[in-house]
Scaffold this motif. Structure first.
Motif, mmCIF file in Angstrom:
data_model
loop_
_atom_site.group_PDB
_atom_site.id
_atom_site.type_symbol
_atom_site.label_atom_id
_atom_site.label_comp_id
_atom_site.label_asym_id
_atom_site.label_seq_id
_atom_site.Cartn_x
_atom_site.Cartn_y
_atom_site.Cartn_z
ATOM 1 N N MET A 1 0.805 -1.169 0.027
ATOM 2 C CA MET A 1 -0.139 -0.107 0.177
ATOM 3 C C MET A 1 0.955 1.167 -0.082
ATOM 4 N N SER A 2 0.666 2.152 -0.688
ATOM 5 C CA SER A 2 1.237 3.416 -0.795
ATOM 6 C C SER A 2 1.080 4.240 0.206
ATOM 7 N N VAL A 3 1.884 5.189 0.719
ATOM 8 C CA VAL A 3 1.617 6.166 1.785
ATOM 9 C C VAL A 3 0.359 6.959 1.167
ATOM 10 N N ASP A 4 -0.005 7.530 0.142
ATOM 11 C CA ASP A 4 -0.952 8.128 -0.107
ATOM 12 C C ASP A 4 -2.338 7.304 0.090
ATOM 13 N N ASP A 5 -2.481 6.004 -0.338
ATOM 14 C CA ASP A 5 -3.313 5.235 -0.074
ATOM 15 C C ASP A 5 -3.756 4.881 1.316
ATOM 16 N N PHE A 6 -2.285 4.695 2.151
ATOM 17 C CA PHE A 6 -2.473 4.708 3.683
ATOM 18 C C PHE A 6 -3.473 5.767 4.237
ATOM 19 N N TRP A 7 -2.928 6.844 3.871
ATOM 20 C CA TRP A 7 -3.502 8.242 4.457
ATOM 21 C C TRP A 7 -5.035 8.456 4.077
ATOM 22 N N SER A 8 -5.252 7.920 3.031
ATOM 23 C CA SER A 8 -6.546 8.228 2.463
ATOM 24 C C SER A 8 -7.404 7.233 3.088
ATOM 25 N N SER A 9 -6.807 5.994 3.661
ATOM 26 C CA SER A 9 -7.759 5.131 4.142
ATOM 27 C C SER A 9 -8.044 5.308 5.728
ATOM 28 N N VAL A 10 -7.177 6.279 6.275
ATOM 29 C CA VAL A 10 -7.085 6.486 7.873
ATOM 30 C C VAL A 10 -8.589 7.212 8.452
ATOM 31 N N HIS A 11 -9.275 6.794 9.336
ATOM 32 C CA HIS A 11 -10.450 7.166 9.947
ATOM 33 C C HIS A 11 -10.132 8.667 10.257
ATOM 34 N N ARG A 12 -11.054 9.551 9.820
ATOM 35 C CA ARG A 12 -11.212 11.081 10.215
ATOM 36 C C ARG A 12 -11.876 11.336 11.180
ATOM 37 N N VAL A 13 -11.656 12.488 12.032
ATOM 38 C CA VAL A 13 -12.531 12.956 12.905
ATOM 39 C C VAL A 13 -12.511 14.627 12.804
ATOM 40 N N VAL A 14 -13.512 15.363 13.259
ATOM 41 C CA VAL A 14 -13.516 16.690 13.439
ATOM 42 C C VAL A 14 -13.212 17.095 14.635
ATOM 43 N N THR A 15 -12.579 18.098 14.776
ATOM 44 C CA THR A 15 -12.236 18.427 16.356
ATOM 45 C C THR A 15 -12.774 19.810 16.583
ATOM 46 N N GLY A 16 -13.589 20.043 17.802
ATOM 47 C CA GLY A 16 -13.621 21.228 18.204
ATOM 48 C C GLY A 16 -13.440 21.629 19.650
ATOM 49 N N ALA A 17 -13.594 22.998 20.045
ATOM 50 C CA ALA A 17 -13.105 23.471 21.258
ATOM 51 C C ALA A 17 -14.170 24.350 21.607
ATOM 52 N N GLY A 18 -14.436 24.310 22.907
ATOM 53 C CA GLY A 18 -15.509 24.917 23.606
ATOM 54 C C GLY A 18 -15.028 25.854 24.894
ATOM 55 N N ALA A 19 -15.758 26.796 25.229
ATOM 56 C CA ALA A 19 -15.414 27.517 26.416
ATOM 57 C C ALA A 19 -16.381 27.421 27.387
ATOM 58 N N TYR A 20 -15.980 26.948 28.851
ATOM 59 C CA TYR A 20 -17.043 26.965 29.618
ATOM 60 C C TYR A 20 -16.680 28.137 30.540
ATOM 61 N N ILE A 21 -17.554 29.013 30.401
ATOM 62 C CA ILE A 21 -17.693 30.473 31.072
ATOM 63 C C ILE A 21 -18.629 30.594 31.800
ATOM 64 N N THR A 22 -18.459 31.177 33.211
ATOM 65 C CA THR A 22 -19.641 31.394 34.067
ATOM 66 C C THR A 22 -19.738 32.677 34.739
ATOM 67 N N ASP A 23 -20.862 33.143 35.238
ATOM 68 C CA ASP A 23 -20.818 34.261 35.864
ATOM 69 C C ASP A 23 -20.629 34.292 37.223
ATOM 70 N N GLU A 24 -20.734 35.380 38.099
ATOM 71 C CA GLU A 24 -20.556 35.121 39.708
ATOM 72 C C GLU A 24 -21.339 34.158 40.282
ATOM 73 N N ARG A 25 -22.446 33.818 39.797
ATOM 74 C CA ARG A 25 -23.465 32.892 40.536
ATOM 75 C C ARG A 25 -23.518 31.659 39.870
#
Length: 159
Positions: A1-25
């Protein structure tokens, strides 16, 4: 298997980042996107070349017009089989501190219609279940100082 074929077969994920922000209460800052029916955290997809904390800081500035420190990683959640996303989603939630409830917020008009501070109970009616689970886990992680890995969320829309 070529390197390109290998990388095209690898499982993909989407990554996200979120902010936990609170008020004084201890109420969580949530935003109402104009492209979905439910409320969520400030945050979004991690851009190429960014690490999760950088993406979180960028999203805070873009979405609510604040420059807040991105602190401890609170939660990691794996979600799959989500509507409209062809890949799994890994979401990183960071502690971005406590701000006064009257802090001026400048919403990103292209994406957001509203914002507010909500108790955990109030948020349950506004958020999809697995995002609300992330909210509760973030609050617990902030209190204990321990990173929380949430069980995989399945189905539904992006939280």
């Amino acid at each position: 298997m070529s390197v390109d074929d290998f990388w095209s077969s690898v499982h993909r994920v989407v990554t996200g980042a979120g902010a936990y922000i609170t008020d004084e209460r201890g109420r969580a800052l949530l935003v109402k996107p104009n492209y979905r029916d439910h409320w969520s955290f400030t945050g979004g997809i991690i851009d190429e070349g960014e690490h999760p904390a950088q993406a979180c800081a960028r999203e805070i500035g873009e979405e609510i017009g604040l420059d807040l420190p991105v602190g401890q990683l609170l939660t990691v959640q794996w979600s799959h089989n989500l509507a409209h996303i062809p890949y799994a989603l890994v979401n990183f939630m960071f502690d971005c501190g406590t701000i006064p409830a009257d802090t001026p917020i400048r919403l990103q008009a292209e994406e957001l219609d509203d914002y507010g501070f909500f108790s955990h109970e109030e948020a349950k009616d506004l958020m999809i279940d697995f995002a609300h689970d992330r909210l509760l886990a973030a609050a617990r992680a902030r209190q204990t100082g321990e990173l929380v890995y949430l069980p995989p969320a399945e189905g539904g829309l992006i939280g």
